[in-house]
Design an enzyme around this catalytic site. Structure first.
Site, PDB file in Angstrom:
ATOM      1  N   SER A 181      -2.422  -1.467   1.420  1.00 32.37           N
ATOM      2  CA  SER A 181      -3.264  -0.701   1.356  1.00 32.37           C
ATOM      3  C   SER A 181      -1.602   0.577   0.837  1.00 32.37           C
ATOM      4  O   SER A 181      -1.265   0.386  -0.289  1.00 32.37           O
ATOM      5  CB  SER A 181      -3.260  -0.067   2.610  1.00 32.37           C
ATOM      6  OG  SER A 181      -3.821   1.815   2.882  1.00 32.37           O
ATOM      7  N   LYS A 210      -7.505   4.534  -0.810  1.00 38.21           N
ATOM      8  CA  LYS A 210      -7.506   4.033   0.778  1.00 38.21           C
ATOM      9  C   LYS A 210      -7.236   4.568   2.183  1.00 38.21           C
ATOM     10  O   LYS A 210      -6.871   3.692   3.001  1.00 38.21           O
ATOM     11  CB  LYS A 210      -5.945   3.979   0.192  1.00 38.21           C
ATOM     12  CG  LYS A 210      -5.758   4.050  -1.249  1.00 38.21           C
ATOM     13  CD  LYS A 210      -4.996   2.036  -1.264  1.00 38.21           C
ATOM     14  CE  LYS A 210      -4.727   1.391  -2.384  1.00 38.21           C
ATOM     15  NZ  LYS A 210      -4.781   0.161  -1.780  1.00 38.21           N
ATOM     16  N   TYR A 234      -7.474   8.131  -5.326  1.00 34.55           N
ATOM     17  CA  TYR A 234      -6.141   6.964  -4.992  1.00 34.55           C
ATOM     18  C   TYR A 234      -6.139   7.251  -3.413  1.00 34.55           C
ATOM     19  O   TYR A 234      -6.907   5.940  -2.807  1.00 34.55           O
ATOM     20  CB  TYR A 234      -5.348   6.932  -5.631  1.00 34.55           C
ATOM     21  CG  TYR A 234      -4.181   6.187  -4.968  1.00 34.55           C
ATOM     22  CD1 TYR A 234      -4.685   4.811  -5.368  1.00 34.55           C
ATOM     23  CD2 TYR A 234      -3.053   5.795  -4.357  1.00 34.55           C
ATOM     24  CE1 TYR A 234      -3.721   3.440  -5.115  1.00 34.55           C
ATOM     25  CE2 TYR A 234      -2.494   4.756  -3.557  1.00 34.55           C
ATOM     26  CZ  TYR A 234      -2.628   3.693  -4.291  1.00 34.55           C
ATOM     27  OH  TYR A 234      -2.154   2.419  -4.148  1.00 34.55           O
ATOM     28  N   THR A 262      -5.605 -15.214  -8.405  1.00 31.93           N
ATOM     29  CA  THR A 262      -6.084 -14.676  -9.284  1.00 31.93           C
ATOM     30  C   THR A 262      -6.141 -13.094  -9.834  1.00 31.93           C
ATOM     31  O   THR A 262      -5.154 -12.673  -9.322  1.00 31.93           O
ATOM     32  CB  THR A 262      -7.841 -13.941  -8.408  1.00 31.93           C
ATOM     33  OG1 THR A 262      -7.762 -13.078  -7.710  1.00 31.93           O
ATOM     34  CG2 THR A 262      -8.116 -15.508  -7.125  1.00 31.93           C
ATOM     35  N   ASP A 299     -12.561 -10.311 -11.228  1.00 31.57           N
ATOM     36  CA  ASP A 299     -12.399  -8.916 -11.398  1.00 31.57           C
ATOM     37  C   ASP A 299     -13.165  -8.925  -9.749  1.00 31.57           C
ATOM     38  O   ASP A 299     -14.281  -9.249  -9.314  1.00 31.57           O
ATOM     39  CB  ASP A 299     -13.896  -8.476 -11.804  1.00 31.57           C
ATOM     40  CG  ASP A 299     -13.802  -7.249 -11.860  1.00 31.57           C
ATOM     41  OD1 ASP A 299     -13.896  -6.012 -11.411  1.00 31.57           O
ATOM     42  OD2 ASP A 299     -14.984  -6.414 -13.138  1.00 31.57           O
ATOM     43  N   THR A 328       6.840  -1.761  -8.354  1.00 29.71           N
ATOM     44  CA  THR A 328       6.192  -2.781  -9.061  1.00 29.71           C
ATOM     45  C   THR A 328       5.419  -2.095 -10.792  1.00 29.71           C
ATOM     46  O   THR A 328       6.284  -1.284 -10.684  1.00 29.71           O
ATOM     47  CB  THR A 328       4.756  -2.918  -8.266  1.00 29.71           C
ATOM     48  OG1 THR A 328       4.169  -1.151  -8.110  1.00 29.71           O
ATOM     49  CG2 THR A 328       5.448  -3.698  -6.980  1.00 29.71           C
ATOM     50  N   ASN A 362      -4.939  -7.119  -2.458  1.00 31.15           N
ATOM     51  CA  ASN A 362      -3.351  -6.667  -3.971  1.00 31.15           C
ATOM     52  C   ASN A 362      -4.230  -6.139  -4.997  1.00 31.15           C
ATOM     53  O   ASN A 362      -3.895  -5.154  -5.471  1.00 31.15           O
ATOM     54  CB  ASN A 362      -2.777  -7.670  -3.513  1.00 31.15           C
ATOM     55  CG  ASN A 362      -1.124  -6.783  -4.323  1.00 31.15           C
ATOM     56  OD1 ASN A 362      -0.415  -6.292  -4.908  1.00 31.15           O
ATOM     57  ND2 ASN A 362      -1.342  -7.641  -6.279  1.00 31.15           N
TER      58      ASN A 362
END
Length: 287
Positions: free
Chosen positions: A142, A160, A156, A41, A64, A191, A91
């Protein structure tokens, strides 16, 4: 639940959010390569298909994660196509960086909505399916920022840390139904998290923070594309862990993540010891 042909129902079904780029793409590719069916997705399903690669075992869906109704629709579409969900990988994420005083309340809430409430929305939609199956694995991506906070990470890390507490507390609630949970704390992987598409920096508005902001932003931008971790190797590791009868509650992803775990464990022990006598003498006299 609709009937499916034997070829499809024999495969494990992975449901992966944020699969249009970054780590989600690598996980989806690895799952397909291992012979699994994948529901991948993202906000743009065409980009998901382009990133992952077309396959008869791939179902690309628009999602979303901040929209609970969209999460329910995606889970239903997955069940309609493949009949089940075996592994859910939460993710999808983004990154609002900056000093707390300079992050707007709106941006702080947006961070929480995506990286904390997002996994909750998708998991809430999927749990009825997993309970009915009496099986399944919930994987939550996480971060080491969920183990140890730090400067420039208030929004952030808050999201987490919240995800960590939620997933750890969820584990014993769903274990009686054969559902396992695994929290993954990656360190720095190559990433797209630090790219302009994923990271937003708070506008520098307070002079007291200006120089530290400039230095921090420059340092992080220089790390983009230079991180040591290989997301393809992490994806393969997750597939290996997913096959275990008892996956770990937490998985430190990367040598740097192991270091964060060890440092935090040492720090907590030191803090427990530092005021042990004071901490241990706070009970009522009649207790």
């Amino acid at each position: 639940m609709t009937e499916q042909n034997d070829n499809v129902t024999e495969k494990k079904v992975w449901f992966i959010t944020g699969a249009g780029r970054g780590m989600g793409t690598d996980i989806a590719k690895a799952a397909l390569a291992a012979g699994h069916a994948v529901v991948a997705t993202g906000r743009n399903p065409e980009k998901v298909t382009q990133a992952v690669g077309a396959s008869e075992d791939l179902l690309a869906l628009k999602l979303d994660v901040t929209d609970p109704a969209a999460a329910e629709a995606a889970v239903q579409a997955a069940v309609d196509r493949f009949g089940r969900i075996d592994v859910l990988v939460n993710n999808a994420g983004n990154f609002y960086a900056g000093f707390f005083e300079e992050i707007t309340p709106e941006d702080f809430r947006t961070q929480i909505e995506t990286t904390m409430f997002g996994p909750m929305n998708v998991t809430r939609a999927a749990l009825p399916v997993l309970r009915a199956q009496r099986s399944g694995l919930l994987v939550t991506i996480s971060s080491t920022a969920g183990i140890a906070g730090g400067e420039f990470l208030t929004a952030y890390a808050a999201s987490k840390f919240g995800v960590e507490g939620w997933a750890e507390s969820l584990a014993p609630e769903v274990a009686p139904f054969g559902i396992r949970t695994m929290i993954v704390e990656p360190g720095f992987f190559r990433t797209e998290l630090l790219t302009p598409e994923s990271t937003q920096y708070a506008e520098s508005t307070i002079e007291d923070y200006a120089e530290r902001t400039r230095q921090t932003v420059a340092a992080w931008r220089s790390m983009d594309g230079q991180q040591g971790g290989d997301p393809a190797k992490l994806a393969k590791a997750l597939l290996q862990l997913a096959e275990l009868n008892e996956p770990p509650l937490r998985f430190a992803a990367g040598a740097d993540a192991v270091g964060v775990f060890e440092a935090r464990a040492k720090e907590l022990q030191e803090q427990a010891d530092a005021r042990r006598e004071l901490s241990s003498n706070l009970a009522h006299e009649d207790a």
